[in-house]
Design an enzyme around this catalytic site. Structure first.
Site, PDB file in Angstrom:
ATOM      1  N   LYS A  47      -0.130  39.606  34.028  1.00 58.40           N
ATOM      2  CA  LYS A  47       0.619  40.369  33.016  1.00 58.40           C
ATOM      3  C   LYS A  47       0.418  39.741  31.642  1.00 58.40           C
ATOM      4  O   LYS A  47       0.151  40.424  30.660  1.00 58.40           O
ATOM      5  CB  LYS A  47       2.113  40.386  33.363  1.00 58.40           C
ATOM      6  CG  LYS A  47       2.469  41.291  34.517  1.00 58.40           C
ATOM      7  CD  LYS A  47       3.899  41.048  34.994  1.00 58.40           C
ATOM      8  CE  LYS A  47       4.121  41.774  36.323  1.00 58.40           C
ATOM      9  NZ  LYS A  47       5.378  41.419  36.974  1.00 58.40           N
ATOM     10  N   GLN A  91      10.714  38.106  36.957  1.00 58.92           N
ATOM     11  CA  GLN A  91       9.813  38.300  38.104  1.00 58.92           C
ATOM     12  C   GLN A  91      10.587  38.132  39.408  1.00 58.92           C
ATOM     13  O   GLN A  91      11.266  37.128  39.613  1.00 58.92           O
ATOM     14  CB  GLN A  91       8.649  37.288  38.014  1.00 58.92           C
ATOM     15  CG  GLN A  91       7.609  37.439  39.103  1.00 58.92           C
ATOM     16  CD  GLN A  91       6.847  38.768  39.031  1.00 58.92           C
ATOM     17  OE1 GLN A  91       6.484  39.225  37.952  1.00 58.92           O
ATOM     18  NE2 GLN A  91       6.625  39.390  40.176  1.00 58.92           N
ATOM     19  N   ASP A 114      11.209  46.700  32.760  1.00 57.07           N
ATOM     20  CA  ASP A 114      10.933  46.993  34.174  1.00 57.07           C
ATOM     21  C   ASP A 114      11.862  48.074  34.726  1.00 57.07           C
ATOM     22  O   ASP A 114      11.741  48.455  35.882  1.00 57.07           O
ATOM     23  CB  ASP A 114      11.145  45.708  34.997  1.00 57.07           C
ATOM     24  CG  ASP A 114       9.893  45.303  35.744  1.00 57.07           C
ATOM     25  OD1 ASP A 114       8.926  46.080  35.737  1.00 57.07           O
ATOM     26  OD2 ASP A 114       9.896  44.216  36.345  1.00 57.07           O
TER      27      ASP A 114
END
Ligand code: NAP
Length: 293
Positions: A47, A91, A114
């Site tokens: 990422k 994450q 997200d």
């Protein structure tokens, strides 16, 4: 037709790069990584690498596996208040002693690239526009639109009901007027259900879709990632009943490969959300238009 997420992702990343270059204030994506999970480390590294390649600032903040929950939450609140930070991503998975819901709820929904926070997830469920759409489902819809695969009125079977893929995928498909069936580990007669599908989207992590059983000329989207007995990356689609790729392409309308299908589209989608974290409006070309309807 092969749904080539790798090639499409390159095109869209070029577009995002151009848009980012025009911005006075650059997006700044902060990724929080807890512990030493090797897969998570690879995802985070990819990422960051992609973000930097297209001019998006990216910082990774690492915490040891035994970090206390309140330390993480304090850091998120600090990032919420930091004007130079436009996107925050935690994450997953987090270590067991941390309540992931508390962590997710601490993220400012306007920086929730997200789409994990209750505000954004709730808006999606209500058919309202969240600040960000969840990255994997958004990437899949961009890919289907790019390959001119119609969604409205189609029977779509989604396999897997996770909060990050299956559930939001079903909601976004409903928004696009598909007829959606959701399947999971308790579903009976999965083979019979997948026979009814014009489009199958599988997010399980096991070979659950026997492709000889699907309807002729259906579209197969493979989200799953696992390793075969030789350690090679593979998806949920089981093509072992087919002689070769030509026989597969004769039988299905389209399918997405693993690797090179949904995976790169998920990263692109995160980059789009990072761009949006600055703009919150979209002036990208038709390639990316689907997610902002
Ligand atoms: P997950 O949390 O791993 O859950 C898997 C889902 O599959 C659950 O809903 C489970 O049902 C269902 N399931 C398990 N066995 C099944 C069976 N035999 N038949 C039908 N359904 C079954 O889901 P996830 O986080 O969405 O991940 C799914 C897969 O996608 C993983 O391989 C992951 O690595 C991959 N993934 C890929 C990307 C990408 O960018 N390519 C992004 C995200 C995830 P229950 O709910 O009943 O347990």
């Amino acid at each position: 037709m092969i749904l080539d997420g790798k090639a499409l992702s390159k095109k869209i990343l070029e577009e995002i790069k151009i848009e980012v270059a025009k911005l006075e204030k650059k997006p700044h994506l902060v990724v929080i990584l807890v512990g030493d999970d090797p897969a998570s480390k690879i995802y985070v590294r990819n990422k960051k690498k992609t973000a930097l390649e297209i001019g998006i600032n990216s910082t990774v903040i690492e915490f040891p596996a035994d970090v206390e929950e309140n330390v993480l939450i304090n850091k998120i609140q600090e990032l919420n208040n930091d004007e130079s930070v436009t996107g925050i991503l935690v994450q997953m998975p987090l270590p067991k002693h941390i309540d992931k819901d508390n962590v997710v709820c601490a993220i400012d929904p306007k920086k929730d690239v997200d789409c994990f926070t209750p505000e954004n997830v709730g808006k999606l469920a209500l058919g309202m526009k969240p600040y960000f759409y969840p990255v994997t489902p958004q990437g899949i819809l961009i890919m289907l639109d790019y390959y001119n695969i119609p969604i409205e009125g189609k029977n779509v079977v989604v396999i897997g009901r996770s909060n990050i893929v299956g559930k939001p995928m079903a909601q976004m498909l409903l928004q696009r007027n598909a007829t959606v069936t959701m399947c999971h580990s308790h579903t009976k007669n999965l083979d019979d259900i997948i026979k009814t599908a014009d489009i199958i989207i599988s997010a399980v992590g096991k070979k659950v879709v026997r492709c000889k059983m699907v309807k002729y000329k259906s579209v197969l989207v493979d989200v799953g990632i696992s390793r075969d007995t030789n350690g090679k990356l593979t998806g949920d689609l089981n093509f072992s009943d087919f002689k070769d790729i030509n026989e597969i392409l004769d039988f299905v309308e389209a399918f997405s490969p693993v690797p090179g299908g949904v995976g790169p589209m998920t990263i692109v989608s995160l980059m789009l959300n990072s761009l949006l974290s600055v703009k919150h409006t979209c002036i990208l070309s038709s390639i990316a238009k689907s997610c902002f309807k």
